[in-house]
Scaffold this active site. Structure first.
Site, PDB file in Angstrom:
ATOM      1  CB  THR A   1      -4.162   0.357  -6.470  1.00 26.59           C
ATOM      2  OG1 THR A   1      -3.780   1.700  -6.738  1.00 26.59           O
ATOM      3  CG2 THR A   1      -5.149  -0.119  -7.529  1.00 26.59           C
TER       4      THR A   1
ATOM      5  CB  SER B   1       0.973   1.489  -3.458  1.00 29.81           C
ATOM      6  OG  SER B   1       0.945   1.250  -4.843  1.00 29.81           O
ATOM      7  CG  LEU B   2      -3.772   5.504  -5.136  1.00 32.69           C
ATOM      8  CD1 LEU B   2      -3.260   6.527  -6.146  1.00 32.69           C
ATOM      9  CD2 LEU B   2      -5.047   4.844  -5.634  1.00 32.69           C
TER      10      LEU B   2
ATOM     11  CG  ASP C   1       7.641  -2.332  -5.564  1.00 36.03           C
ATOM     12  OD1 ASP C   1       6.834  -2.899  -6.313  1.00 36.03           O
ATOM     13  OD2 ASP C   1       7.335  -1.391  -4.811  1.00 36.03           O
TER      14      ASP C   1
ATOM     15  CG  HIS D   1       3.993  -2.834  -4.226  1.00 38.96           C
ATOM     16  ND1 HIS D   1       4.499  -1.627  -4.635  1.00 38.96           N
ATOM     17  CD2 HIS D   1       2.663  -2.622  -3.993  1.00 38.96           C
ATOM     18  CE1 HIS D   1       3.541  -0.710  -4.640  1.00 38.96           C
ATOM     19  NE2 HIS D   1       2.417  -1.290  -4.253  1.00 38.96           N
TER      20      HIS D   1
END
Length: 261
Positions: A28, A94-95, A215, A242
Site C-alpha cells: 500500500t 504487505s498488501l 513491525d 515493516h
C-alpha cells in the site's frame, strides 16, 4: 518501464534479467521502484524479474473504480504474461502478500514458490481498522502527515532514530512528492475490506513467511497466523520494521536466496 494492457488498464512494470520467473509485488502506498529496486538487481543475475505497479501506484492507469484483490491479482498476472512468463515464483510485501496468496490459490499451475514479507489475510481486527481509517483520512486531507507517518512506522525505532535530521526531511519529502495519494487512498480503502483467508487455506505451494519483529503496521502476529493456515509454509524472522527488505536488504536477500535455491 513497460506497460501491459488488461481490460481498461495499462499496468506499468519493469522487467530485468533472464531465467526462471520471479514476480515482486509491492504494498500500500508503495511502488515497484521504492520497494524492490535493490532486490530486483540481485535476482536479475539469475532470474527474469518482473515488478508491476498495480492500480494506485506509479503510472498505471485504470478507470478509477474501487479496487478489489481480484483486479490487482489479474493485473499482476497480465503483467507477467506480457513479460513472457508462463510460470513464476512470487514475492509480496504487505498488501502485495494478499495479491500473491490470491494468485497462488487461484492459479496453482502458474505460481511456484511464494514469499510473504509482512503479510496478513485480513484487517478485520480493531487495531488494523483504526490504523487504516486514519491513513485514509490523512491521504485525503493531509498527505504530508501520512508521509511522515509512513516513515515513522515502516521501520524499526532504532533505524529511524539513527537517521540524521536531514535524511528524515529528505525521505519524507521524497515520499510526499513521489506518491500518488489518490491512488494510495484507493489502496487503503481495499485494505479496510480485504480478506484472503480462504485463499491462504487453499494454497499448496512451498511458502516462506517472513515476519518483521518491530513491525507496527502489520504486527508480527499476522505472520505467525499465516504459518498456522498455510499448509506448506516455513518461517523466518527479521529484526526490522515493516519495510524489512529496505531496512536490512542483505538479510532479506539471504533468506530468500536460501528458500528459492
Amino acid at each position: 518501464m513497460s506497460f501491459a494492457p488488461y481490460k481498461n488498464c495499462q499496468i506499468e512494470y519493469s522487467v530485468t534479467g533472464k531465467g526462471k520467473g520471479l514476480v515482486l509485488v509491492h504494498g500500500t502506498g508503495q511502488s515497484a521502484e521504492n520497494t524492490w529496486t535493490e532486490v530486483a538487481k540481485h535476482f536479475s543475475s539469475k532470474r527474469t524479474v518482473v515488478c508491476p505497479n498495480y492500480s494506485g501506484s506509479g503510472r498505471t492507469q485504470d478507470s478509477n473504480e474501487p479496487l478489489t484483490i481480484e483486479l490487482l491479482a489479474e493485473q499482476v498476472l497480465a503483467t507477467a504474461e506480457h513479460a513472457g512468463l508462463q510460470q513464476f515464483d512470487i514475492a509480496g510485501h504487505s498488501l502485495g502478500t494478499c495479491v500473491a496468496m490470491y494468485l497462488a490459490a487461484n492459479y496453482p499451475d502458474r505460481v511456484g514458490k511464494v514469499i510473504l514479507l509482512a503479510g496478513f489475510t485480513s484487517t478485520e481486527d480493531a487495531r488494523s481498522q483504526l490504523q487504516f481509517r486514519m491513513w485514509k483520512e490523512m491521504a485525503e486531507t493531509n498527505p504530508k502527515l501520512l508521509a511522515e507517518t509512513f516513515l515513522f512506522t515502516a521501520f524499526s525505532p532504532a533505524f529511524v532514530a539513527g537517521m540524521p535530521d536531514c535524511a528524515v526531511k529528505d525521505t519524507v519529502e521524497a515520499i510526499f512528492t513521489t506518491t500518488d495519494w489518490k491512488g494510495t487512498a484507493r489502496q487503503i480503502d481495499l485494505d479496510l475490506r480485504i480478506n484472503v483467508m480462504k485463499e491462504a487455506r487453499a494454497m499448496q505451494q512451498e511458502t516462506l513467511v517472513v515476519g518483521c519483529v518491530h513491525d507496527y503496521i502489520i504486527p508480527i502476529a499476522h505472520s505467525k497466523e499465516l504459518m498456522k493456515v498455510i499448509s506448506n509454509a516455513q518461517y523466518a524472522e527479521m529484526e526490522t520494521g515493516h519495510g524489512g527488505c529496505v531496512e536490512n536488504l542483505e538479510q532479506f536477500i539471504s533468506i530468500v536466496d536460501g528458500f528459492l535455491a
